[in-house]
Design a protein around this motif. Sequence first.
Motif, PDB file in Angstrom:
ATOM      1  N   SER A 145     -19.705   3.657  -0.190  1.00 15.42           N
ATOM      2  CA  SER A 145     -19.909   4.635  -0.987  1.00 15.42           C
ATOM      3  C   SER A 145     -19.501   6.268  -0.412  1.00 15.42           C
ATOM      4  CB  SER A 145     -20.914   4.488  -1.881  1.00 15.42           C
ATOM      5  OG  SER A 145     -22.146   4.960  -1.092  1.00 15.42           O
ATOM      6  N   GLU A 146     -19.700   6.810   0.650  1.00 15.82           N
ATOM      7  CA  GLU A 146     -19.942   8.391   1.123  1.00 15.82           C
ATOM      8  C   GLU A 146     -18.209   8.247   1.686  1.00 15.82           C
ATOM      9  OE1 GLU A 146     -23.338   8.087   3.235  1.00 15.82           O
ATOM     10  OE2 GLU A 146     -24.268   9.044   2.491  1.00 15.82           O
ATOM     11  N   ARG A 147     -17.496   7.547   2.348  1.00 19.65           N
ATOM     12  CA  ARG A 147     -16.213   7.269   3.073  1.00 19.65           C
ATOM     13  C   ARG A 147     -15.162   8.496   2.770  1.00 19.65           C
ATOM     14  NH1 ARG A 147     -13.988   1.312   4.832  1.00 19.65           N
ATOM     15  NH2 ARG A 147     -15.982   1.093   6.288  1.00 19.65           N
ATOM     16  N   PRO A 148     -15.112   9.681   3.505  1.00 18.32           N
ATOM     17  CA  PRO A 148     -14.033  10.155   2.477  1.00 18.32           C
ATOM     18  C   PRO A 148     -12.882   9.367   2.468  1.00 18.32           C
ATOM     19  CG  PRO A 148     -14.601  11.494   4.551  1.00 18.32           C
ATOM     20  CD  PRO A 148     -15.031   9.730   3.818  1.00 18.32           C
ATOM     21  N   HIS A 149     -11.349  10.707   1.457  1.00 18.26           N
ATOM     22  CA  HIS A 149     -10.378   9.875   1.409  1.00 18.26           C
ATOM     23  C   HIS A 149      -8.969  11.366   2.174  1.00 18.26           C
ATOM     24  CE1 HIS A 149     -13.001   7.964  -1.448  1.00 18.26           C
ATOM     25  NE2 HIS A 149     -12.187   7.336  -0.736  1.00 18.26           N
ATOM     26  N   SER A 150      -8.045  10.494   2.962  1.00 18.99           N
ATOM     27  CA  SER A 150      -6.808  11.507   2.845  1.00 18.99           C
ATOM     28  C   SER A 150      -5.638  10.620   3.103  1.00 18.99           C
ATOM     29  CB  SER A 150      -6.867  12.449   4.007  1.00 18.99           C
ATOM     30  OG  SER A 150      -6.225  12.825   4.662  1.00 18.99           O
ATOM     31  N   PHE A 151      -4.440  11.417   1.916  1.00 16.68           N
ATOM     32  CA  PHE A 151      -3.683  10.400   2.633  1.00 16.68           C
ATOM     33  C   PHE A 151      -2.210  10.882   3.919  1.00 16.68           C
ATOM     34  CE2 PHE A 151      -2.634   9.261  -2.225  1.00 16.68           C
ATOM     35  CZ  PHE A 151      -4.000   9.451  -2.459  1.00 16.68           C
ATOM     36  N   ASP A 152      -3.146  11.627   4.426  1.00 17.93           N
ATOM     37  CA  ASP A 152      -2.704  12.411   5.323  1.00 17.93           C
ATOM     38  C   ASP A 152      -3.065  11.546   6.769  1.00 17.93           C
ATOM     39  OD1 ASP A 152      -1.242  13.555   7.465  1.00 17.93           O
ATOM     40  OD2 ASP A 152      -1.580  15.309   7.545  1.00 17.93           O
ATOM     41  N   ALA A 153      -2.534  10.728   7.320  1.00 17.74           N
ATOM     42  CA  ALA A 153      -3.545  10.033   8.656  1.00 17.74           C
ATOM     43  C   ALA A 153      -3.707  10.396   9.704  1.00 17.74           C
ATOM     44  CB  ALA A 153      -1.917   8.867   9.287  1.00 17.74           C
ATOM     45  N   ALA A 154      -3.149  11.672   9.768  1.00 19.94           N
ATOM     46  CA  ALA A 154      -3.403  13.053  11.280  1.00 19.94           C
ATOM     47  C   ALA A 154      -4.989  13.143  11.079  1.00 19.94           C
ATOM     48  CB  ALA A 154      -2.906  14.094  11.074  1.00 19.94           C
ATOM     49  N   ASP A 155      -5.404  12.963   9.542  1.00 17.65           N
ATOM     50  CA  ASP A 155      -6.377  13.161   9.460  1.00 17.65           C
ATOM     51  C   ASP A 155      -8.075  12.564   9.711  1.00 17.65           C
ATOM     52  OD1 ASP A 155      -5.879  15.719   8.041  1.00 17.65           O
ATOM     53  OD2 ASP A 155      -6.233  14.778   5.879  1.00 17.65           O
ATOM     54  N   PHE A 156      -7.677  11.031  10.400  1.00 18.13           N
ATOM     55  CA  PHE A 156      -7.996  10.764  10.056  1.00 18.13           C
ATOM     56  C   PHE A 156      -8.343   9.631  11.842  1.00 18.13           C
ATOM     57  CE2 PHE A 156      -7.024   9.072   5.943  1.00 18.13           C
ATOM     58  CZ  PHE A 156      -8.421   8.506   6.037  1.00 18.13           C
ATOM     59  N   GLY A 157      -7.370  10.848  12.794  1.00 13.10           N
ATOM     60  CA  GLY A 157      -7.438  10.001  14.290  1.00 13.10           C
ATOM     61  C   GLY A 157      -7.427   8.918  14.486  1.00 13.10           C
ATOM     62  N   VAL A 158      -7.026   8.743  15.554  1.00 14.65           N
ATOM     63  CA  VAL A 158      -6.944   7.070  16.223  1.00 14.65           C
ATOM     64  C   VAL A 158      -8.373   6.232  16.763  1.00 14.65           C
ATOM     65  CG1 VAL A 158      -6.246   6.105  18.020  1.00 14.65           C
ATOM     66  CG2 VAL A 158      -4.610   7.629  17.573  1.00 14.65           C
ATOM     67  N   PRO A 159      -8.512   5.447  15.942  1.00 16.70           N
ATOM     68  CA  PRO A 159      -9.960   5.063  16.775  1.00 16.70           C
ATOM     69  C   PRO A 159      -9.921   4.293  17.966  1.00 16.70           C
ATOM     70  CG  PRO A 159      -8.446   4.098  14.018  1.00 16.70           C
ATOM     71  CD  PRO A 159      -7.660   4.739  14.770  1.00 16.70           C
ATOM     72  N   THR A 160     -11.183   4.404  18.055  1.00 17.84           N
ATOM     73  CA  THR A 160     -11.218   3.688  19.743  1.00 17.84           C
ATOM     74  C   THR A 160     -12.189   2.998  19.598  1.00 17.84           C
ATOM     75  OG1 THR A 160     -13.871   5.292  19.366  1.00 17.84           O
ATOM     76  CG2 THR A 160     -11.782   6.441  20.186  1.00 17.84           C
ATOM     77  N   GLY A 161     -12.939   2.160  19.020  1.00 17.17           N
ATOM     78  CA  GLY A 161     -13.422   1.392  18.427  1.00 17.17           C
ATOM     79  C   GLY A 161     -14.770   1.458  18.892  1.00 17.17           C
TER      80      GLY A 161
END
Length: 400
Positions: A36-52
């Motif tokens: 429930s705490e996950r923020p949101h963004s329409f810009d993919a750059a805001d999330f970065g690239v997952p590392t696993g």
Amino acid sequence: MTAATTAPVEAQDTHAHIDPAAQVANAATAPVQTRSERPHSFDAADFGVPTGREVNWKHTPVTQLTGLFRTSSDSDGVTVDVTPSRYLRTALGFGDAPRGEFFRPEDVVSAVAWQGGTEAQHIAIPADEEIAEPIFVQLVGQGAELRADQHIVIEAGPNSSATVVLRHTGSAQLAQNVEILVRDGARLTVVSAQEWADDAIHASAHQARVDRDASLTHFVVSFGGGVVRVNPNVELAGAGSEARLYGLSYADAGQHLESQVYMHHKGAHTVGDVLYKGALQGQGAHSVWIGDVLIGPDATGTDSYEANRNLVLTEGARADSIPNLEIETGDILGAGHASATGRFDDEQLFYLQARGITEEEARRLVVLGFLSDIVQRLGVPSLEEELLAAIELELQAVNA
């Protein structure tokens, strides 16, 4: 955020993203622990690239998904055909309602699909119309090396009734969003069937809002594909709304099938039921189910339950199953969760063999009985027959 990605955005909570490597602007530094705490963004750059290493990616083979972490200049790897076509409306661009009325990307792939899906398919069921036959959306991949970014909006008008079936076949690399709007009093069933070729890569975010006295029945059926990750997110927004989320998967050697399910009870007197079942066979077969239920402070009189069951048929297969439950009000009818993963029940096999049934046939009957429970809830006879036949083929492989 570029003009192409602008959309109405809710105020962000000052929490870090569940993905510690993806810090959304103004987020705090502590890792998010709940869905429930996950923020949101329409810009993919805001999330970065997952590392696993991130909480919401640590069970996913991220190296196989790298092609979906950025938008593609060529996004025609999947063709779409809607039957009957009269329910397909004019494509929705950025800012065209109802696109974005509820959907908010919560990871890099859903943001990529938002940005790359410049023209969203809009399937609309008119108010008060009851559609007896399913609406089929055929999505056919044109090649394993081809990309597609896609946003689909399914809208059920007030007091309508319909079933929409998304069928994925062929092969491609697909970043997909499915936005589902169930208006007051509507009854909608959505089936997402992943019948891909073995080399397909598919990551999809399904986000649904269910309004007053409306109901949504949602299925995720995953049999094909190399890596398939379909994450349903359902908000029971209106008083008296209901959602039933069902899943069925059959993972073979080297195959990864995943669903991270989130149900948010927001309105009063809401009902939620989640049941996912999976079978696994072969070296490296892997399934992941993460189930999160949030019962909000205003969701009085809620009745909610979630469960995941997995049947491991051979050595070398692995099922990860993680149920979570948050309750923010004490005035509920009931809430619970359960998870179980195991091999064949020796007592069941002994019972059948004691009545003259061979061990091979006994195992077949146990698996069919275990999985057909979900199949029979689909309500689409042609698809039910195909899935039962597919299960039979899988069982022949494991018994060969």
